[in-house]
Design a protein around this motif. Structure first.
Motif, mmCIF file in Angstrom:
data_model
loop_
_atom_site.group_PDB
_atom_site.id
_atom_site.type_symbol
_atom_site.label_atom_id
_atom_site.label_comp_id
_atom_site.label_asym_id
_atom_site.label_seq_id
_atom_site.Cartn_x
_atom_site.Cartn_y
_atom_site.Cartn_z
ATOM 1 N N HIS A 141 1.994 1.653 7.956
ATOM 2 C CA HIS A 141 0.567 1.535 7.668
ATOM 3 C C HIS A 141 -0.107 2.901 7.605
ATOM 4 O O HIS A 141 -1.252 3.015 7.149
ATOM 5 C CB HIS A 141 -0.127 0.654 8.718
ATOM 6 C CG HIS A 141 -0.310 1.308 10.053
ATOM 7 N ND1 HIS A 141 0.706 1.377 10.979
ATOM 8 C CD2 HIS A 141 -1.379 1.930 10.604
ATOM 9 C CE1 HIS A 141 0.272 2.001 12.057
ATOM 10 N NE2 HIS A 141 -0.986 2.348 11.856
ATOM 11 N N GLN A 142 0.588 3.955 8.039
ATOM 12 C CA GLN A 142 0.041 5.302 7.980
ATOM 13 C C GLN A 142 0.427 6.042 6.688
ATOM 14 O O GLN A 142 0.014 7.182 6.481
ATOM 15 C CB GLN A 142 0.532 6.114 9.182
ATOM 16 C CG GLN A 142 0.045 5.572 10.525
ATOM 17 C CD GLN A 142 0.551 6.399 11.687
ATOM 18 O OE1 GLN A 142 1.689 6.869 11.684
ATOM 19 N NE2 GLN A 142 -0.290 6.592 12.682
ATOM 20 N N LEU A 143 1.209 5.395 5.843
ATOM 21 C CA LEU A 143 1.731 6.037 4.639
ATOM 22 C C LEU A 143 1.062 5.491 3.385
ATOM 23 O O LEU A 143 0.816 4.287 3.290
ATOM 24 C CB LEU A 143 3.244 5.811 4.541
ATOM 25 C CG LEU A 143 4.075 6.097 5.798
ATOM 26 C CD1 LEU A 143 5.532 5.708 5.552
ATOM 27 C CD2 LEU A 143 3.951 7.551 6.205
ATOM 28 N N ASP A 144 0.813 6.365 2.400
ATOM 29 C CA ASP A 144 0.301 5.869 1.133
ATOM 30 C C ASP A 144 1.424 5.165 0.377
ATOM 31 O O ASP A 144 2.589 5.219 0.787
ATOM 32 C CB ASP A 144 -0.318 6.991 0.301
ATOM 33 C CG ASP A 144 0.661 8.112 -0.029
ATOM 34 O OD1 ASP A 144 1.870 7.839 -0.186
ATOM 35 O OD2 ASP A 144 0.219 9.269 -0.127
ATOM 36 N N LYS A 145 1.077 4.506 -0.716
ATOM 37 C CA LYS A 145 2.066 3.695 -1.434
ATOM 38 C C LYS A 145 3.279 4.513 -1.857
ATOM 39 O O LYS A 145 4.428 4.092 -1.677
ATOM 40 C CB LYS A 145 1.439 3.042 -2.658
ATOM 41 C CG LYS A 145 2.417 2.204 -3.480
ATOM 42 C CD LYS A 145 1.766 1.601 -4.714
ATOM 43 C CE LYS A 145 2.785 0.835 -5.545
ATOM 44 N NZ LYS A 145 2.165 0.235 -6.763
ATOM 45 N N GLU A 146 3.041 5.677 -2.421
ATOM 46 C CA GLU A 146 4.139 6.519 -2.896
ATOM 47 C C GLU A 146 5.078 6.896 -1.754
ATOM 48 O O GLU A 146 6.309 6.858 -1.897
ATOM 49 C CB GLU A 146 3.579 7.784 -3.550
ATOM 50 C CG GLU A 146 4.648 8.712 -4.097
ATOM 51 C CD GLU A 146 4.074 9.964 -4.723
ATOM 52 O OE1 GLU A 146 4.863 10.852 -5.092
ATOM 53 O OE2 GLU A 146 2.831 10.070 -4.837
ATOM 54 N N THR A 147 4.505 7.243 -0.610
ATOM 55 C CA THR A 147 5.326 7.632 0.543
ATOM 56 C C THR A 147 6.038 6.428 1.139
ATOM 57 O O THR A 147 7.184 6.540 1.590
ATOM 58 C CB THR A 147 4.460 8.331 1.605
ATOM 59 O OG1 THR A 147 3.721 9.394 0.990
ATOM 60 C CG2 THR A 147 5.331 8.910 2.710
ATOM 61 N N ALA A 192 -7.153 3.863 2.774
ATOM 62 C CA ALA A 192 -6.251 4.057 1.637
ATOM 63 C C ALA A 192 -4.808 3.703 1.982
ATOM 64 O O ALA A 192 -4.082 3.131 1.162
ATOM 65 C CB ALA A 192 -6.326 5.502 1.143
ATOM 66 N N THR A 193 -4.376 4.031 3.186
ATOM 67 C CA THR A 193 -2.995 3.757 3.580
ATOM 68 C C THR A 193 -2.813 2.355 4.148
ATOM 69 O O THR A 193 -1.750 1.757 3.990
ATOM 70 C CB THR A 193 -2.523 4.779 4.638
ATOM 71 O OG1 THR A 193 -3.416 4.741 5.765
ATOM 72 C CG2 THR A 193 -2.505 6.183 4.063
ATOM 73 N N THR A 194 -3.814 1.824 4.802
ATOM 74 C CA THR A 194 -3.666 0.538 5.490
ATOM 75 C C THR A 194 -3.947 -0.676 4.611
ATOM 76 O O THR A 194 -3.568 -1.795 4.971
ATOM 77 C CB THR A 194 -4.594 0.474 6.723
ATOM 78 O OG1 THR A 194 -5.948 0.731 6.313
ATOM 79 C CG2 THR A 194 -4.185 1.496 7.775
ATOM 80 N N ASN A 195 -4.602 -0.484 3.477
ATOM 81 C CA ASN A 195 -4.929 -1.629 2.616
ATOM 82 C C ASN A 195 -3.684 -2.360 2.116
ATOM 83 O O ASN A 195 -3.696 -3.579 1.926
ATOM 84 C CB ASN A 195 -5.782 -1.182 1.428
ATOM 85 C CG ASN A 195 -7.261 -1.087 1.767
ATOM 86 O OD1 ASN A 195 -7.718 -1.699 2.736
ATOM 87 N ND2 ASN A 195 -8.002 -0.317 0.975
#
Length: 234
Positions: A141-147, A192-195
């Motif tokens: 949940h701390q990572l953006d989609k790409e990561t 942004a990361t948790t959505n």
């Protein structure tokens, strides 16, 4: 990102030399100065014994297995897994030197044989097909989609054929109350990361990188949201 030296699992030492730019990752509670309060915050906001015990129940650590925890944090899950079965090899990898120091202190105090590594946020320092299982808790949940996708690809790479991935993290809220409670997490870790977690996209991402038989095996409602368990096979 920091510099990184890649090497296979064979012949490795207990720690990996690595430099990490602190701006390249979100610390455990969103801010670096809050990291030392992480264990206390978990105890305060979550049914810690229940969600960690269930995580290790789902992991099913067996004798002779080589198991990796991605994002070991302060080491609580590794300690519990080792207590459950000490006839295996446990390794943890994380990006944050501060939590590594906390985890190492706990492990050394208990005299457990658990290895910890740092990585640069890109490539895990392990050879292909190295692990029987990889598990993770409260990291994605701390990572953006790409990561998220990049890390899932790395997990897929280092898992042996038919190896298992287990992710415990915030999932789609099971009630309006849980959805409202999760805003606390989003304020700390960012919307942004948790959505992706809120909308239930994590199982889709796991499947997208090549895993099969992806499913939510269980969940726990906590004071700050719905914690879900996702299982899949390489």
């Amino acid at each position: 990102m920091g510099t990184w030296l890649t090497r296979p699992l064979a012949g490795r030492t207990n720690t990996t030399i690595n430099t990490v730019d602190k701006k390249s990752f979100i610390p455990a509670l969103g801010y670096d100065w809050l990291t030392s309060f992480y264990d206390f915050t978990i105890k305060l906001t979550m049914p810690e014994k229940e969600f960690r015990e269930k995580l290790i129940d789902e992991l099913k650590p067996n004798a002779g297995e080589v198991i990796l925890e991605f994002g070991f944090g302060t080491g609580q899950n590794l300690l519990l897994a080792y207590e459950r079965n000490d006839r295996l090899k446990l390794i943890g990898v994380d990006i944050d030197p501060k939590v590594k120091a906390i985890a190492e202190y706990k492990i050394n105090k208990r005299g457990f044989d658990i290895s910890l590594d740092l990585y640069d946020g890109k490539t895990f320092p392990y050879a292909d097909n190295s692990f029987d299982k990889v598990f993770s808790s409260l990291v994605f949940h701390q990572l953006d989609k790409e990561t998220k996708l990049s890390c899932l690809k790395e997990i897929f790479r280092v898992l042996k054929p038919n190896g298992q991935i287990l992710i415990g993290d915030w999932g789609q809220a099971k009630s309006k109350i849980m959805r409202f409670a999760f805003y606390f997490v989003q304020l700390l870790d960012g919307f942004a990361t948790t959505n992706d977690n809120v909308y239930g996209f994590l199982p889709k991402f796991i499947e997208q990188v090549g895993f099969k038989n992806v499913y939510e095996s269980d969940f726990i409602n906590t004071k700050i949201g719905t914690y879900s368990y996702y299982v899949a096979t390489k």
